[in-house]
Scaffold this motif. Structure first.
Motif, PDB file in Angstrom:
ATOM      1  N   ILE A 166      -6.973   5.200   0.947  1.00  0.00           N
ATOM      2  CA  ILE A 166      -6.735   5.430  -0.472  1.00  0.00           C
ATOM      3  C   ILE A 166      -7.791   4.670  -1.264  1.00  0.00           C
ATOM      4  O   ILE A 166      -8.428   3.752  -0.763  1.00  0.00           O
ATOM      5  CB  ILE A 166      -5.323   4.958  -0.916  1.00  0.00           C
ATOM      6  N   ASN A 167      -7.979   5.064  -2.488  1.00  0.00           N
ATOM      7  CA  ASN A 167      -8.826   4.307  -3.407  1.00  0.00           C
ATOM      8  C   ASN A 167      -7.993   3.130  -3.885  1.00  0.00           C
ATOM      9  O   ASN A 167      -7.348   3.197  -4.932  1.00  0.00           O
ATOM     10  CB  ASN A 167      -9.263   5.201  -4.570  1.00  0.00           C
ATOM     11  N   GLU A 221      -0.902  12.964 -11.435  1.00  0.00           N
ATOM     12  CA  GLU A 221      -1.546  13.418 -10.203  1.00  0.00           C
ATOM     13  C   GLU A 221      -0.882  14.663  -9.636  1.00  0.00           C
ATOM     14  O   GLU A 221      -1.297  15.185  -8.603  1.00  0.00           O
ATOM     15  CB  GLU A 221      -1.507  12.305  -9.151  1.00  0.00           C
ATOM     16  N   ARG A 246      -5.970   2.891  -7.279  1.00  0.00           N
ATOM     17  CA  ARG A 246      -4.518   3.016  -7.165  1.00  0.00           C
ATOM     18  C   ARG A 246      -3.839   1.760  -7.709  1.00  0.00           C
ATOM     19  O   ARG A 246      -2.797   1.842  -8.358  1.00  0.00           O
ATOM     20  CB  ARG A 246      -4.138   3.258  -5.700  1.00  0.00           C
ATOM     21  N   ARG A 247      -4.449   0.626  -7.455  1.00  0.00           N
ATOM     22  CA  ARG A 247      -3.904  -0.629  -7.983  1.00  0.00           C
ATOM     23  C   ARG A 247      -3.874  -0.588  -9.517  1.00  0.00           C
ATOM     24  O   ARG A 247      -2.899  -1.010 -10.137  1.00  0.00           O
ATOM     25  CB  ARG A 247      -4.748  -1.795  -7.490  1.00  0.00           C
ATOM     26  N   ASN A 303       0.838  -1.202   0.000  1.00  0.00           N
ATOM     27  CA  ASN A 303       0.000   0.000   0.000  1.00  0.00           C
ATOM     28  C   ASN A 303       0.875   1.255   0.000  1.00  0.00           C
ATOM     29  O   ASN A 303       0.749   2.134   0.854  1.00  0.00           O
ATOM     30  CB  ASN A 303      -0.966  -0.005   1.192  1.00  0.00           C
ATOM     31  N   TRP A 326      -1.189  -5.709  -1.773  1.00  0.00           N
ATOM     32  CA  TRP A 326      -2.267  -4.777  -1.467  1.00  0.00           C
ATOM     33  C   TRP A 326      -3.148  -5.241  -0.314  1.00  0.00           C
ATOM     34  O   TRP A 326      -3.619  -6.380  -0.313  1.00  0.00           O
ATOM     35  CB  TRP A 326      -3.174  -4.591  -2.687  1.00  0.00           C
ATOM     36  N   SER A 371      -3.595   2.038 -11.385  1.00  0.00           N
ATOM     37  CA  SER A 371      -2.514   2.933 -11.797  1.00  0.00           C
ATOM     38  C   SER A 371      -1.158   2.240 -11.686  1.00  0.00           C
ATOM     39  O   SER A 371      -0.298   2.382 -12.563  1.00  0.00           O
ATOM     40  CB  SER A 371      -2.520   4.200 -10.929  1.00  0.00           C
TER      41      SER A 371
END
Length: 301
Positions: free
Chosen positions: A243-244, A135, A248-249, A127, A236, A251
């Motif tokens: 976080i989303n 971003e 995010r994964r 994470n 993860w 990305s």
């Protein structure tokens, strides 16, 4: 199993707390564990005893955190912690090392892994924090610019910073925050709360906390991925409420290098402490694969 509770070491003239634990004949590469924001080597309490049964394991407190020094005047941020980790690998480990980092420590581990080149045997991100290039765009429109400017000005108020600091180091606040980021709260115990509170009582703790509002965002993750030559593990806690995680994964998958393995666990922001048995098993399986095969396909479990 040989264990050293504290390895005397300095970086830039400042004391750094680190620990080492290893069997008499360790296998594979060394492991360096890097904590997240506000945490310390104590956050690896359920990982070190298991990983050190077979591997040489080190854990380190980044400058400004844990039992390491918290000097004024340092420019805290990714560059400082990257250089600290690189120096530790060179001076204290002296052989290929797998860097394992959670949250902020994940960003530092990735930056160090890219900088170390062949001396990095692998990088494992739990994470991980840090921005991608897309971003880091400035806010669009007068309203967004005004909100960011006003918010930044308020957060730079010494009075507000002191109030935030005092609130954040209350035991009830620490426990409430941990309960928000752990899906299974079994391991949100008194020992964990105290491990986070103790460094906040150090004389330099407030000074470090104030620098948080000025920490540079650091090199984008996609640039670091492009410079990474070591195998990568993305681990993860997919139900991370900070976080989303799903977004995010996605990305990370777009930018991750070819030699990447991915493991998804039903956990929050700190899977290594929330579901340590699952994380230890995933790490050991991946480490065994590094020895058996230098190339791993991008997979999800």
């Amino acid at each position: 199993m040989a264990s050293s509770p504290d390895i005397p070491w300095q970086f830039l003239g400042h004391r750094v707390h680190a620990i080492r634990s290893a069997p008499e004949q360790p296998s594979g590469p060394a492991i360096l564990l890097v904590h997240g924001f506000g945490a310390s080597t104590d956050h690896w309490r359920f990982n070190i005893p298991v990983l050190a049964l077979t591997h040489e394991v080190h854990a380190i407190d980044l400058l400004g955190f844990g039992r390491s020094a918290k000097p004024a005047g340092l420019t805290y941020g990714g560059a400082l912690w990257r250089d600290q980790l690189c120096a530790y690998v060179a001076e204290r480990i002296g052989r290929p090392t797998v860097l394992v980092g959670n949250s902020l420590g994940g960003f530092a581990a990735l930056a160090a892994g890219a900088a170390l080149g062949e001396r990095a045997a692998g990088v494992a991100l739990l994470n991980a924090a840090g921005p991608f290039s897309d971003e880091q765009q400035p806010p669009q429109g007068w309203g967004a610019i005004a909100r960011q400017t006003i918010g930044s000005a308020l957060l730079r108020s010494p009075v507000l910073q002191r109030l935030l600091f005092e609130n954040m180091r209350r035991p009830a606040t620490v426990r409430r925050t941990l309960n928000q980021v752990y899906i299974d709260r079994t391991n949100v115990d008194d020992a964990l709360v105290e491990a986070i509170l103790r460094p906040s009582r150090d004389p330099g703790a407030f000074g470090v906390f104030r620098t948080v509002f000025d920490i540079p965002r650091g090199q984008p993750l996609d640039e670091l991925f492009a410079g990474l030559t070591a195998p990568l593990l993305l681990l993860w806690g997919i139900r991370d409420p900070w976080i989303n995680a799903a977004g995010r994964r996605a990305s990370f998958q777009r930018h991750a290098p070819a030699r990447t393995t991915e493991v998804v666990l039903d956990a929050g922001h700190c899977p290594h402490d929330e579901v340590p048995d699952q994380v230890n098993r995933a790490l050991l399986e991946w480490l065994a694969g590094l020895v058996e095969s230098p190339v791993a396909a991008l997979t999800a479990r």
